[in-house]
Design an enzyme around this catalytic site. Structure first.
Site, mmCIF file in Angstrom:
data_model
loop_
_atom_site.group_PDB
_atom_site.id
_atom_site.type_symbol
_atom_site.label_atom_id
_atom_site.label_comp_id
_atom_site.label_asym_id
_atom_site.label_seq_id
_atom_site.Cartn_x
_atom_site.Cartn_y
_atom_site.Cartn_z
ATOM 1 C CG HIS A 167 5.439 -1.184 -32.157
ATOM 2 N ND1 HIS A 167 5.486 -1.152 -30.778
ATOM 3 C CD2 HIS A 167 5.314 0.102 -32.556
ATOM 4 C CE1 HIS A 167 5.389 0.102 -30.358
ATOM 5 N NE2 HIS A 167 5.276 0.883 -31.420
ATOM 6 C CB CYS A 183 3.892 3.310 -33.494
ATOM 7 S SG CYS A 183 5.334 3.656 -34.542
#
Length: 208
Positions: A167, A183
């Site tokens: 992301h 992440c």
């Protein structure tokens, strides 16, 4: 009495300089010159970002430039290869080349490896911290609408059935560091570029 008038005027000028707003004498850290007004930075959006005006509203600068590099690894075109140790992500293009991006990765204790695939893609995604994260950080919001202030940034690509995503980020200064909960972070400019290339079903190989 008259000879004191120039001296008095000079004193008034000095006092006025002392009492002038501090902002008028701030120093530009790049040019080392005084600033007479606030510094404004304009970021030119990429071609992919130009389609959505919101994409141009957040800082995208990164100390790690995106570049095309030689690639002779075992993975075929269209594969995403994440090197956690290098803090780099490679998008294999074929012909012995790959696009290399700077990334932020999981902090100690939150690194992982293996193979997944992109199962979902979202532009300006909403953020709902998972329960595991809320147990560690009960101060976090339970929901945050997508936008420039959202920690997921401009784009998110969800990896398999895991809690992990590739992301964007509203903290471009963290690219090249190990600070996330697992992440893979990218600058908004880079994640917009990768998002346009990677499809649902894209294979993602994460190497420690």
């Amino acid at each position: 009495m008259r000879r004191f008038v120039p001296a008095l005027a000079g004193l008034v000028s000095v006092v006025a300089a002392w009492t002038a707003p501090a902002a008028a004498y701030e120093i530009d850290p790049l040019t080392r010159q005084p600033l007479s007004q606030g510094l404004t930075m304009t970021v030119r959006p990429s071609a992919a970002a130009a389609a959505d005006p919101l994409d141009a509203t957040v800082p995208k600068l990164s100390p790690i430039p995106r570049e095309t590099v030689a690639y002779n690894g075992p993975y075929g075109p269209g594969t995403i290869v994440v090197s956690t140790s290098e803090r780099r992500l490679y998008y294999v293009m074929g012909g012995g080349q790959a696009l290399r991006y700077g990334i932020g990765v999981g902090r100690p204790g939150f690194t992982w490896g293996g193979q997944q695939s992109i199962t979902m893609k979202r532009e300006w995604p909403d953020w709902r911290p998972p329960s595991q994260m809320l147990r560690r950080r009960p101060d976090l919001p339970r929901y945050m609408k997508g936008g420039p202030e959202n920690p997921l940034g401009a784009r998110a690509m969800y990896l398999g059935g895991t809690l992990y995503r590739i992301h964007g980020s509203n903290e471009p200064e963290t690219i090249g560091t190990a600070v996330s909960s697992g992440c893979i972070r990218m600058t908004n400019d880079d994640v917009i570029d990768l998002y346009a290339r990677a499809k649902v079903g894209t294979r993602v190989v994460v190497q420690r």
